[in-house]
Design an enzyme around this catalytic site. Structure first.
Site, PDB file in Angstrom:
ATOM      1  N   GLY A  45      -0.477 -14.346   0.572  1.00  0.00           N
ATOM      2  CA  GLY A  45       0.191 -13.093   1.004  1.00  0.00           C
ATOM      3  C   GLY A  45      -0.027 -12.017   0.254  1.00  0.00           C
ATOM      4  O   GLY A  45       0.131 -12.058  -0.967  1.00  0.00           O
ATOM      5  N   GLN A  50       1.987  -3.891  -3.428  1.00  0.00           N
ATOM      6  CA  GLN A  50       1.321  -4.837  -4.691  1.00  0.00           C
ATOM      7  C   GLN A  50      -0.198  -4.322  -4.932  1.00  0.00           C
ATOM      8  O   GLN A  50      -0.626  -4.644  -6.035  1.00  0.00           O
ATOM      9  CB  GLN A  50       1.221  -6.232  -4.117  1.00  0.00           C
ATOM     10  CG  GLN A  50       2.526  -6.926  -3.981  1.00  0.00           C
ATOM     11  CD  GLN A  50       2.490  -8.430  -3.606  1.00  0.00           C
ATOM     12  OE1 GLN A  50       2.260  -8.645  -2.535  1.00  0.00           O
ATOM     13  NE2 GLN A  50       2.206  -9.419  -4.591  1.00  0.00           N
ATOM     14  N   CYS A  99       4.346 -15.256  -7.138  1.00  0.00           N
ATOM     15  CA  CYS A  99       3.866 -13.975  -6.609  1.00  0.00           C
ATOM     16  C   CYS A  99       2.910 -13.251  -7.465  1.00  0.00           C
ATOM     17  O   CYS A  99       3.071 -13.490  -8.470  1.00  0.00           O
ATOM     18  CB  CYS A  99       5.276 -13.059  -6.612  1.00  0.00           C
ATOM     19  SG  CYS A  99       4.750 -11.299  -6.083  1.00  0.00           S
ATOM     20  N   LEU A 100       1.760 -12.925  -6.836  1.00  0.00           N
ATOM     21  CA  LEU A 100       0.796 -12.308  -7.601  1.00  0.00           C
ATOM     22  C   LEU A 100       1.014 -11.059  -8.642  1.00  0.00           C
ATOM     23  O   LEU A 100       0.683 -10.950  -9.482  1.00  0.00           O
ATOM     24  CB  LEU A 100      -0.310 -11.647  -6.525  1.00  0.00           C
ATOM     25  CG  LEU A 100      -1.140 -12.810  -5.572  1.00  0.00           C
ATOM     26  CD1 LEU A 100      -1.829 -12.127  -4.672  1.00  0.00           C
ATOM     27  CD2 LEU A 100      -1.617 -13.940  -6.666  1.00  0.00           C
ATOM     28  N   HIS A 141       9.174 -13.428   2.039  1.00  0.00           N
ATOM     29  CA  HIS A 141       8.746 -13.105   0.760  1.00  0.00           C
ATOM     30  C   HIS A 141       7.923 -11.893   0.767  1.00  0.00           C
ATOM     31  O   HIS A 141       8.155 -10.833   0.109  1.00  0.00           O
ATOM     32  CB  HIS A 141       8.057 -14.261   0.226  1.00  0.00           C
ATOM     33  CG  HIS A 141       7.185 -13.730  -1.004  1.00  0.00           C
ATOM     34  ND1 HIS A 141       7.548 -14.552  -2.336  1.00  0.00           N
ATOM     35  CD2 HIS A 141       6.304 -12.994  -1.556  1.00  0.00           C
ATOM     36  CE1 HIS A 141       6.827 -14.034  -3.207  1.00  0.00           C
ATOM     37  NE2 HIS A 141       6.273 -12.954  -2.973  1.00  0.00           N
ATOM     38  N   GLU A 142       7.041 -11.829   1.634  1.00  0.00           N
ATOM     39  CA  GLU A 142       5.977 -10.623   1.919  1.00  0.00           C
ATOM     40  C   GLU A 142       6.791  -9.354   2.498  1.00  0.00           C
ATOM     41  O   GLU A 142       6.555  -8.363   1.887  1.00  0.00           O
ATOM     42  CB  GLU A 142       4.866 -10.696   2.832  1.00  0.00           C
ATOM     43  CG  GLU A 142       3.679 -11.963   2.438  1.00  0.00           C
ATOM     44  CD  GLU A 142       3.647 -11.585   0.857  1.00  0.00           C
ATOM     45  OE1 GLU A 142       3.445 -10.556   0.423  1.00  0.00           O
ATOM     46  OE2 GLU A 142       3.373 -12.641   0.064  1.00  0.00           O
ATOM     47  N   HIS A 145       8.808  -7.448   0.037  1.00  0.00           N
ATOM     48  CA  HIS A 145       8.050  -6.207  -0.855  1.00  0.00           C
ATOM     49  C   HIS A 145       8.246  -4.922  -0.340  1.00  0.00           C
ATOM     50  O   HIS A 145       7.926  -3.961  -0.980  1.00  0.00           O
ATOM     51  CB  HIS A 145       6.401  -6.941  -1.072  1.00  0.00           C
ATOM     52  CG  HIS A 145       6.327  -7.853  -1.998  1.00  0.00           C
ATOM     53  ND1 HIS A 145       6.560  -7.780  -3.300  1.00  0.00           N
ATOM     54  CD2 HIS A 145       5.802  -9.257  -1.979  1.00  0.00           C
ATOM     55  CE1 HIS A 145       6.267  -8.932  -4.087  1.00  0.00           C
ATOM     56  NE2 HIS A 145       5.581  -9.720  -3.124  1.00  0.00           N
TER      57      HIS A 145
END
Ligand code: NI
Length: 185
Positions: A45, A50, A99-100, A141-142, A145
């Protein structure tokens, strides 16, 4: 086009993102770039903050985990202006997340198993649905953000303290990852 991933410490990751409409410039290309970036970094995701954009846009690709979760075969979806409307707090579970934007950090996070979400798809069709299981976790999670929240914010006690040191290293650019990033300087 592959976009650089903004890592922890970048102010955009702490902002509440704004809704967009059909006139957002080059939206189709941006969505494609986000999928390309997600593929390259082997993530599941990616939220627009991000990649440095303060807008409510998320792409999710669960197809890459469909060997473990066959129900997500072919699940590749775009979420515009998504919101979590309700959390069903009756059941929670604990799973490890990463997480990226937080390379090298993996921690178990407790979240509700079931949520109600509203969003627009890439054709600007409205959706309002209850979601469960792994998808509900990924969405939480996404979509977090988009409200300036990262998964380590959900940690408590000792785990939170231990993670803090790692986050400081990320701010300083002291980490390794295989994809292009934009570190706070
Ligand atoms: Ni993330």
């Amino acid at each position: 086009m592959i976009l650089p991933i903004y890592t922890y410490g970048q102010p955009v990751l702490r902002k509440v993102a704004e809704d967009i409409d059909k006139d957002y410039p080059n939206l189709t290309q941006l969505i494609q770039d986000m999928y390309d970036t997600l593929d390259r970094s082997e993530g599941i995701g990616l939220a627009a903050p991000q990649v440095g954009l303060n807008i409510r846009l998320v792409v999710i690709n669960l197809d890459i985990i469909s060997e473990d979760y066959p129900e997500y075969k072919g699940y590749i979806h775009t979420f515009i202006n998504p919101y979590i409307e309700e959390y069903d707090e009756t059941e929670t579970d604990i799973m490890e997340e990463g997480c990226l934007s937080l390379p090298g950090v993996h921690e178990s996070v407790k979240r509700p198993k079931r949520i109600r979400v509203t969003y627009l798809d890439e054709n600007f069709q409205e959706h309002d649905e209850w979601v469960t299981g792994y998808l509900a976790r990924v969405m939480q999670h996404e979509f977090d953000h988009l409200d300036g929240v990262v998964f380590t914010d959900h940690l408590t006690g000792l785990r939170k303290q231990l993670t803090r040191a790692k986050l400081q290293q990320i701010i300083k650019g002291k980490f390794n990852c295989a994809y292009k990033v934009k570190v706070k300087r």
